[in-house]
Design a protein around this motif. Structure first.
Motif, short mmCIF file in Angstrom:
data_model
loop_
_atom_site.label_atom_id
_atom_site.label_comp_id
_atom_site.label_asym_id
_atom_site.label_seq_id
_atom_site.Cartn_x
_atom_site.Cartn_y
_atom_site.Cartn_z
N THR A 1 0.83 -1.20 0.00
CA THR A 1 0.00 0.00 0.00
C THR A 1 0.86 1.26 0.00
OG1 THR A 1 -1.93 1.02 0.97
CG2 THR A 1 -0.32 0.17 2.50
N ALA A 2 2.14 1.12 0.39
CA ALA A 2 3.04 2.28 0.35
C ALA A 2 3.71 2.43 -1.00
CB ALA A 2 4.09 2.15 1.45
N THR A 3 3.54 1.44 -1.86
CA THR A 3 4.21 1.48 -3.16
C THR A 3 3.48 2.43 -4.10
OG1 THR A 3 4.67 -0.85 -2.84
CG2 THR A 3 5.09 0.03 -5.02
N PRO A 4 4.21 3.34 -4.75
CA PRO A 4 3.56 4.16 -5.77
C PRO A 4 3.13 3.24 -6.92
CG PRO A 4 5.74 5.01 -5.22
CD PRO A 4 5.62 3.69 -4.57
N MET B 1 2.94 3.60 -10.05
CA MET B 1 3.76 3.51 -11.26
C MET B 1 5.03 2.71 -11.01
SD MET B 1 3.51 6.58 -9.81
CE MET B 1 4.50 7.72 -8.86
N TRP B 2 5.48 2.75 -9.75
CA TRP B 2 6.73 2.03 -9.50
C TRP B 2 6.51 0.52 -9.56
CZ3 TRP B 2 9.25 -0.57 -5.15
CH2 TRP B 2 10.61 -0.79 -5.40
N GLY C 1 -3.86 6.34 -9.54
CA GLY C 1 -3.08 5.13 -9.76
C GLY C 1 -3.30 4.57 -11.14
N ALA D 1 -1.42 6.63 -13.71
CA ALA D 1 0.01 6.35 -13.70
C ALA D 1 0.31 4.99 -14.34
CB ALA D 1 0.52 6.37 -12.25
N LEU E 1 3.12 10.35 -1.71
CA LEU E 1 2.60 9.53 -2.81
C LEU E 1 1.92 10.41 -3.86
CD1 LEU E 1 1.07 6.34 -1.13
CD2 LEU E 1 3.07 6.51 -2.60
N PHE F 1 5.12 12.16 -11.81
CA PHE F 1 5.25 11.10 -12.80
C PHE F 1 4.43 11.41 -14.05
CE2 PHE F 1 3.87 7.04 -14.63
CZ PHE F 1 5.11 6.53 -14.96
N MET G 1 11.25 9.08 -12.19
CA MET G 1 10.53 7.95 -12.80
C MET G 1 9.89 8.39 -14.11
SD MET G 1 8.85 5.67 -9.79
CE MET G 1 8.41 6.86 -8.56
N THR H 1 8.64 3.94 -1.53
CA THR H 1 7.98 2.84 -0.85
C THR H 1 8.49 2.70 0.57
OG1 THR H 1 7.85 1.71 -2.97
CG2 THR H 1 7.41 0.39 -1.02
N VAL I 1 7.23 5.83 2.77
CA VAL I 1 5.80 5.80 3.06
C VAL I 1 5.45 4.58 3.89
CG1 VAL I 1 3.51 5.76 2.04
CG2 VAL I 1 5.30 7.12 0.99
N GLY I 2 6.05 3.43 3.56
CA GLY I 2 5.80 2.22 4.34
C GLY I 2 6.22 2.42 5.79
N TYR J 1 3.61 4.47 7.57
CA TYR J 1 2.41 3.69 7.89
C TYR J 1 2.65 2.75 9.07
CZ TYR J 1 0.21 5.20 3.52
OH TYR J 1 -0.35 5.94 2.51
#
Lengths: 316, 328, 282
Positions: free
Chosen positions: B144-147, B149-150, B263, B266, C211, C218, C233, C258, C261-262, C265
């Motif tokens: 859930t923290a992953t963008p 697009m990444w 999301g 992207a 984010l 992006f 990116m 990641t 932000v992770g 959280y």
């Protein structure tokens, strides 16, 4: 046969060690008896009520035995207790007004609960309806969601549900605290009626309000700082209390039958001991006007007159 | 229930009105003449710039009084006239968007619905199985923290570029014309899988964590304690907790729509997937203002419709609204 | 005294909080110091094109021979700054509207609630698309402000609910009866008792802003004259890093986002366990 509790010790586990919430509690409740359980908040009365049906961490069972109708109750075993819960020991919780799943119709909830105990809802339905009549709830309630009922109606529904399988022991935990005086009276009358009709055999009625017990209790037990101070028939405890704490408690009542507030109890000078590391001996000694050397030993809870138990060296 | 949905509709209408007004207002609020701003940002030959300028002037109608510009703006909008694209001149913006919408839906609907269902199931399991909790929870937080697009880039690089299992661009192979045949459908799904998977995974993490935390709160609730005191089996208590935890998850879906849209945009850009997101990228690169504006209105409308559908589902599922007891 | 001791004890004992804080601190320190070790201008063409990591270029080079490490170091710094600014703005607006709405109630509450609902539904991205299309020069400040301006509604809602429940408590009643002004009561009685909650709101806003900024960058709607991780990116995709298999350009920026932000959280869950005794494990 009723309920017998022997030397029950239940502690709360906390960061700074054990809080000794119940320290060697011994008493019994006879068949058909409504026992009022009174005391200041934090005296262990709610812990006692919970221990008998729902002993869960952070509560820790240390020692002691509980017998119901002569059979030992494994209160320390959450799983085995499920045989006893609802069928033989039941509870009307303090939060009765929020005790029903908000998204399930009350009838369905009862059916689910009964099915879990292997009881057929259809078979019990006529009796359920009679009991709803008794507490003046319409049968329509079964088809409603809890939110469609008022707080008082929800509490009455919970009272019916909790006693539906005629348990031997009912624990009513502070069920009148949030109510106005007239509703309190009605709820108390229902508890007595449940007993009279044999829906429940023994009842433990937990409250901080002694004046309510005067209306319904056959006996009153007074707890202080995790220990039983005194237990006697209602008349006896109000007329001739023996334990100094009970005496002060009764004296602080403005008048029997008139409601008082919990805050009044703080009129007794001093404060209860911290249950984390209580002093040895009688836990009331610090506030007791008549304490003497012997009070550093724990006084036994002995029968001084038939049915009148007291834990005080002065009375033995 | 009617009143509840009516209230929601009112808010959505206001939101739409507000959004359209912003859309109209922003070019006129910016310093200078919007037409000059737009034309000067493109390095164009003088004659082309003149044509474009006259087109913009006509479209913006800056010579009219403001209230009339505003009314005309609404009028054009309601006729479906969103202007003409600069990037693919002279195609109408509406047509470009309508061509892109099926791809958006094809990608988003399965990703949103499946991740929601799977996330809720796994989250509920994690709430009761310890080893699952210890493995799903960290994974969920990472996902859930992953963008978006990444994750899309990583999947495209590893499974597409290095392993060569999936194509990394487009909705179907070059050289194939869209038609109804097994070959085409297979090709379509093959191109669809990676963008779908990256959207699915990121959302899945969020739903799983949300459900797990929600259930743990529900298991602490009074009704759970009461059932436990009456010896109800854990299965029944969990069933109730799951159902009650679903309700905030449905609301959560509505709240997440904005993020999901971003999301999707992207992800479509990474995979050059011909949905609205790809249009937006091209519009940004080509300074295609009317196309951007069209995408804006389309996204707003889509989000509002999705919100309303979720509201209807919620009203059907939550007895408290069904029986009309509360308005919230 | 006892309460503080307990809180700090649980804070240090909480594994989630420890892990999250460690990762966050690592990246904050990296954002401060990494650019000092960057030997090249992030925009300058300084090396061989599309070269994998080497002693000369630690993170390799881009399709044009720019140094990826320099871009990463500067991008990390900007990403954290935008997250911090956007998160702070979002939190502040959320607190302001939530407190006022919850404490005052009445018509003002109705109006604020309506605004909250509208902004809640509007997708941030859509608004920013329109704005960005007209702003010829976009700085990170403008971006932070707009991210904050669109991110506050859920925070306002949550804080409003908390305020409503606190408003009914006795100590607030007491303050009210003693004739203190609403403003004072809100600031001295209500806000401090929500401190832990507000802090958690900020952490989530911080993560959300990072984010959001990354997505905008992006798509090509980010700052026009600076480097951020999202922009890296964007460049990587536009200049065929994927097709050329330039993993060293693709992986670092997203991995950093990641991780940050992770970590935020996970910290938030840890804090929830510390502040909420019900969730503590003994």
């Amino acid at each position: 046969m009723g309920l017998r509790v022997e030397n029950l010790r239940v502690y709360y586990r906390t960061l700074r060690g054990y809080v000794r919430a119940l320290e060697g509690v011994t008493f019994s409740v006879a068949d058909g008896e409504i026992m009022g359980l009174a005391g200041e908040s934090g005296c262990g009365k709610t812990t006692l009520g919970h221990s008998l049906i729902y002993l869960k961490p952070p509560m820790n069972y240390i020692e002691g035995q509980v017998f119901l109708d002569g059979q030992e109750v494994p209160i320390w075993d959450m799983k085995r207790m499920n045989e006893f819960r609802f069928r033989r020991i039941s509870v009307i919780p303090q939060y009765a007004m929020n005790a029903l799943n908000p998204t399930r119709k009350i009838g369905q909830l009862i059916a689910d609960l009964l099915a879990a105990h292997g009881v057929d809802f259809k078979e019990i339905l006529p009796e359920l309806k009679r009991r709803l009549d008794l507490v003046q709830l319409s049968h329509e309630v079964l088809n409603m969601y809890p939110i469609e009922l008022s707080g008082g109606m929800r509490q009455r529904a919970v009272m019916v549900i909790s006693t539906l399988l005629n348990p031997s022991l009912l624990i009513a935990d502070e069920i009148t605290s949030a109510l106005d005086v007239s509703t309190q009276k009605a709820v108390c009358e229902m508890i007595v009626e449940f007993r009279n009709r044999g829906f429940v055999r023994s009842t433990i009625f937990i409250t901080h309000d002694i004046s309510i017990l005067y209306q319904i209790a056959d006996t009153i037990a007074v707890m202080y700082a995790g220990q039983m101070a005194e237990k006697a028939p209602t008349e006896a405890i109000l007329r001739s209390p023996r334990h100094p704490y009970t005496r002060m408690l009764i004296a602080s009542l403005p008048q029997v039958g008139v409601r008082y507030r919990e805050e009044r109890l703080r009129g007794i000078p001093g404060a209860p001991p911290r249950l984390l590391d209580p002093p040895p001996g009688c836990r009331f000694q610090g506030r007791c006007p008549v304490a003497f050397e012997r009070c550093v030993e724990t006084p036994p809870f002995v029968e001084v007159e038939p049915g009148h138990f007291v834990a005080c060296w002065r009375e033995i | 229930m009617g009143r509840y949905l009516g209230q929601k509709l009112l808010i959505y209408s206001l939101t739409f009105f507000f959004a359209v007004t912003i859309d109209w207002l922003i070019p006129r609020l910016m310093p200078g003449n919007p037409v000059d701003t737009l034309v000067s940002r493109m390095a164009l030959r003088a004659d082309v710039a003149a044509i474009l300028r006259s087109y913009y002037l006509q479209a913006f109608q800056l010579d009219l009084p403001l209230w009339q510009q505003y009314l005309n703006f609404w009028g054009a909008l309601l006729r479906g006239d969103l202007g003409v694209s600069i990037w693919l001149f002279p195609q109408p913006v509406l047509k470009l968007i309508l061509d892109a919408v099926p791809y958006d839906l094809f990608l988003l609907l399965p990703a949103v619905i499946l991740s929601w269902i799977a996330g809720n199931q796994v989250g509920a399991m994690a709430a009761r199985v310890r080893w699952l909790d210890n493995s799903i929870l960290p994974l969920g937080y990472i996902l859930t923290a992953t963008p978006y697009m990444w994750l899309a880039l990583i999947l495209a690089w590893s499974l597409g570029q290095v392993a060569g299992l999936f194509p990394i661009a487009g909705a179907y192979s070059f050289g194939i014309r869209p038609h109804l045949s097994w070959m085409f459908i297979k090709d379509l799904l093959w191109h669809w899988f990676l963008p779908f998977a990256s959207l699915f995974l990121v959302m899945f993490g969020g739903w799983a964590i949300g459900m797990r935390n929600m259930i743990i709160y529900e298991l602490e609730a009074d009704y759970s304690r009461y059932l436990e005191s009456l010896g109800a089996p854990p299965r029944l208590i969990r069933k109730y907790a799951f159902r009650n935890a679903m309700l905030p998850q449905i609301t959560g879906l509505a709240l997440q729509l904005g993020t999901i849209v971003a999301g999707a945009v992207a992800t479509e850009i990474v995979f050059a997937y011909p949905g609205t997101g790809y249009l937006i990228l091209q519009a940004v690169l080509n300074q295609d203002y009317f196309l951007l504006q069209g995408c804006f209105l389309f996204i707003i409308t889509g989000v509002l419709i999705a919100n309303f559908i979720i509201d209807i589902i919620y009203a059907l599922v939550d007895p408290r609204i069904r029986t009309g007891m509360t308005g919230a | 005294m006892g309460a503080w001791y307990e809180l700090i004890y649980f804070a240090f004992r909480n594994v989630k909080l420890r892990i999250g804080l460690t990762i966050l601190l690592f990246f904050v320190l990296a954002a401060i110091f990494a650019p000092l070790f960057a030997r090249y201008d992030p925009n300058a063409y300084v090396g061989p094109a599309a070269h994998p990591p080497s002693p000369e270029h630690w993170f390799g080079t881009t399709t044009f021979g720019q140094d990826v490490y320099s871009q990463f170091a500067h991008g990390l710094r900007l990403t954290l700054i935008v997250g911090l600014l956007g998160g702070s703005i979002g939190t502040l607006i959320g607190i302001l509207i939530g407190l006022i709405s919850g404490y005052r109630g009445g018509l003002l509450d109705e109006i604020l609630n309506m605004i909250t609902n509208i902004v809640l539904i509007l997708p941030t991205l859509a608004i920013l698309i329109i704005i960005a299309a007209y702003l010829t020069v976009r700085g990170f400040l403008v971006q932070s402000v707009f991210i904050g301006l669109t991110a506050w509604p859920w925070a306002a809602r949550a804080i409003r609910a908390q305020t409503l429940s606190l408003r009914a408590r006795e100590f607030v009643d007491l303050a009210r009866m003693s004739g203190r002004s609403s403003m004072k009561i809100v600031l001295t009685e209500i806000a401090p008792s929500m401190m832990s909650y507000l802090f958690m709101v900020f952490i989530l806003q911080f993560g959300g802003a990072i984010l959001n900024a990354a997505t905008l960058d992006f798509i090509g709607l980010g700052p026009t004259q600076a480097f951020s991780l999202g922009l890296m990116m964007n460049n990587a995709v536009l200049w065929a890093a994927l097709e050329l298999g330039m993993w060293w350009w693709l992986i670092p920026p997203g991995a950093a986002i990641t991780a940050i932000v992770g970590a935020l959280y996970v910290m938030n869950v840890g804090l929830d366990e510390v502040f909420n005794p019900k969730l503590r494990e003994l």
